[in-house]
Motif scaffolding. Structure first.
Motif, mmCIF file in Angstrom:
data_model
loop_
_atom_site.group_PDB
_atom_site.id
_atom_site.type_symbol
_atom_site.label_atom_id
_atom_site.label_comp_id
_atom_site.label_asym_id
_atom_site.label_seq_id
_atom_site.Cartn_x
_atom_site.Cartn_y
_atom_site.Cartn_z
ATOM 1 N N ARG A 73 -45.342 229.690 51.835
ATOM 2 C CA ARG A 73 -43.863 229.674 51.689
ATOM 3 C C ARG A 73 -43.600 231.081 51.734
ATOM 4 O O ARG A 73 -42.593 231.433 52.097
ATOM 5 C CB ARG A 73 -43.472 228.668 50.480
ATOM 6 C CG ARG A 73 -41.822 228.734 50.272
ATOM 7 C CD ARG A 73 -41.164 228.205 51.592
ATOM 8 N NE ARG A 73 -41.574 226.844 51.932
ATOM 9 C CZ ARG A 73 -40.777 226.184 52.769
ATOM 10 N NH1 ARG A 73 -39.705 226.617 53.440
ATOM 11 N NH2 ARG A 73 -41.082 225.065 53.304
ATOM 12 N N TYR B 289 -41.124 232.254 54.531
ATOM 13 C CA TYR B 289 -39.547 232.237 54.077
ATOM 14 C C TYR B 289 -39.463 232.788 52.585
ATOM 15 O O TYR B 289 -39.173 231.382 51.937
ATOM 16 C CB TYR B 289 -39.077 230.951 54.441
ATOM 17 C CG TYR B 289 -37.454 230.674 54.349
ATOM 18 C CD1 TYR B 289 -36.657 231.921 54.884
ATOM 19 C CD2 TYR B 289 -36.865 230.054 53.147
ATOM 20 C CE1 TYR B 289 -35.190 231.688 54.702
ATOM 21 C CE2 TYR B 289 -35.480 229.858 53.055
ATOM 22 C CZ TYR B 289 -34.680 230.895 53.805
ATOM 23 O OH TYR B 289 -33.333 230.808 53.480
ATOM 24 N N PHE C 105 -36.859 231.380 49.785
ATOM 25 C CA PHE C 105 -36.698 229.801 49.192
ATOM 26 C C PHE C 105 -36.391 229.938 47.819
ATOM 27 O O PHE C 105 -36.006 229.144 47.121
ATOM 28 C CB PHE C 105 -38.091 229.059 49.324
ATOM 29 C CG PHE C 105 -39.124 229.633 48.536
ATOM 30 C CD1 PHE C 105 -40.018 230.614 48.630
ATOM 31 C CD2 PHE C 105 -39.408 228.948 47.222
ATOM 32 C CE1 PHE C 105 -41.167 230.932 47.904
ATOM 33 C CE2 PHE C 105 -40.303 229.437 46.318
ATOM 34 C CZ PHE C 105 -41.225 230.372 46.823
ATOM 35 N N GLY D 227 -39.705 232.332 42.280
ATOM 36 C CA GLY D 227 -39.750 231.042 42.970
ATOM 37 C C GLY D 227 -40.379 230.158 42.293
ATOM 38 O O GLY D 227 -41.525 230.448 41.546
ATOM 39 N N ASP E 10 -45.481 222.393 55.953
ATOM 40 C CA ASP E 10 -44.162 222.932 55.702
ATOM 41 C C ASP E 10 -43.191 222.019 54.816
ATOM 42 O O ASP E 10 -42.700 222.184 53.908
ATOM 43 C CB ASP E 10 -43.431 222.999 57.101
ATOM 44 C CG ASP E 10 -42.541 224.174 57.086
ATOM 45 O OD1 ASP E 10 -42.428 225.048 56.338
ATOM 46 O OD2 ASP E 10 -41.481 224.090 58.018
ATOM 47 N N GLU F 112 -41.966 222.260 51.078
ATOM 48 C CA GLU F 112 -40.572 221.950 50.990
ATOM 49 C C GLU F 112 -40.272 221.106 49.707
ATOM 50 O O GLU F 112 -39.628 221.552 49.028
ATOM 51 C CB GLU F 112 -39.809 221.590 52.232
ATOM 52 C CG GLU F 112 -38.616 221.515 52.116
ATOM 53 C CD GLU F 112 -37.621 222.732 52.660
ATOM 54 O OE1 GLU F 112 -38.170 223.485 53.357
ATOM 55 O OE2 GLU F 112 -36.570 222.901 51.871
ATOM 56 N N ILE G 79 -40.161 222.610 46.136
ATOM 57 C CA ILE G 79 -39.578 223.734 45.725
ATOM 58 C C ILE G 79 -38.741 223.328 44.923
ATOM 59 O O ILE G 79 -37.953 222.130 44.881
ATOM 60 C CB ILE G 79 -38.665 224.346 46.887
ATOM 61 C CG1 ILE G 79 -39.566 224.961 48.057
ATOM 62 C CG2 ILE G 79 -37.700 225.493 46.530
ATOM 63 C CD1 ILE G 79 -38.994 225.425 49.330
ATOM 64 N N LYS H 198 -35.428 224.432 42.029
ATOM 65 C CA LYS H 198 -34.536 225.378 41.625
ATOM 66 C C LYS H 198 -34.295 225.528 39.947
ATOM 67 O O LYS H 198 -34.103 224.321 39.486
ATOM 68 C CB LYS H 198 -33.384 225.190 42.275
ATOM 69 C CG LYS H 198 -33.139 225.163 43.597
ATOM 70 C CD LYS H 198 -33.309 226.627 44.141
ATOM 71 C CE LYS H 198 -33.403 226.715 45.831
ATOM 72 N NZ LYS H 198 -33.800 227.966 46.458
#
Lengths: 106, 132
Positions: free
Chosen positions: A49, A53, A56, A73, B76, B80, B83, B85
């Protein structure tokens, strides 16, 4: 045969020696093979990742008098602090990779 | 396109050699020979002669690449889905965790000494697994 569109140039990713040393300390006490395999997968995904990118993550701040930005991250279960240099297309992971025990944020 | 694949393969082999993974290189060599045998058998079954080899190889290469790219898409999606936050509070705490000087000192160290690549991190984990 049709031309295959060229892939975007990936970012170069480096880790500081401290990151490796801290990782060694963290895994030295781990006796669970499954946890280590999970960690291995997570490190691979994190690096992937960061290469394709790095945005992220979430920006923390600009570094004084430099074009560098500090980002944080989180790819479960790992959290990293890294420095993004857009001009050089490079990412430098400078603080220890933190392994979360449980996900608290989403 | 092909040279990029070759370059990546050579880099991978060199990296593995550096890490003393001779067994793994033998394993890959064996797998390549096995694939070559499968292709040769396939051509023999078609009874079309060796002149079609370049066409067959081009098509095999194209199909393999498509499948590899599908694999990359999966990776990917996998990254994803992981991830996360941070909350505003966590972000604020992280913002004050280190000073600019601390970040810059380590950044400069990596610039001067090269730092380490992900291979070293993965190798450390692999060693820890082997020691269990």
């Amino acid at each position: 045969m049709t031309d295959v569109p060229s892939s975007p140039v990936p970012y170069r990713v480096h880790y500081s020696q401290r990151v490796l040393d801290d990782l060694n300390l963290q895994i030295a006490s781990t006796k669970d093979r499954i946890k280590l395999t999970e960690l291995e997968l997570a490190v691979g995904l994190l690096d992937y990742r960061l290469r394709i990118y790095p945005q992220f993550g979430q920006p923390l701040r600009d570094l004084n008098e430099t074009p560098l930005q500090v980002w944080i991250g989180c790819i479960r279960p790992l959290v990293v602090h890294y420095i993004l240099d857009e001009e050089r297309k490079s990412v430098t992971v400078v603080r220890r990779i933190q392994v979360l025990q449980e996900t608290k944020a989403r | 396109m092909e040279w990029q694949w070759i370059e990546r393969s050579v880099e991978m082999m060199e990296s593995m050699e550096r890490h003393g993974e001779a067994d793994r290189i033998c394993e890959i060599d064996y797998e390549i020979q096995r694939l070559a045998t499968v292709v040769a058998d396939g051509i023999a079954n078609l009874a079309v002669g060796p002149s079609v080899l370049p066409i067959v190889m081009a098509k095999v290469s194209m199909l393999a690449q498509q499948q590899v790219e599908t694999g990359i898409e999966s990776r990917d999606e996998l990254s994803e889905s992981r991830i996360t936050k941070l909350t505003p509070e966590q972000l604020e705490a992280a913002r004050h965790e280190f000073t600019d000087e601390e970040y810059l000192a380590e950044y400069r160290d990596v610039q001067q000494n090269g730092g380490v690549g992900v291979d070293e991190l993965l190798l450390a984990i692999e060693k820890a697994k082997q020691q269990l």
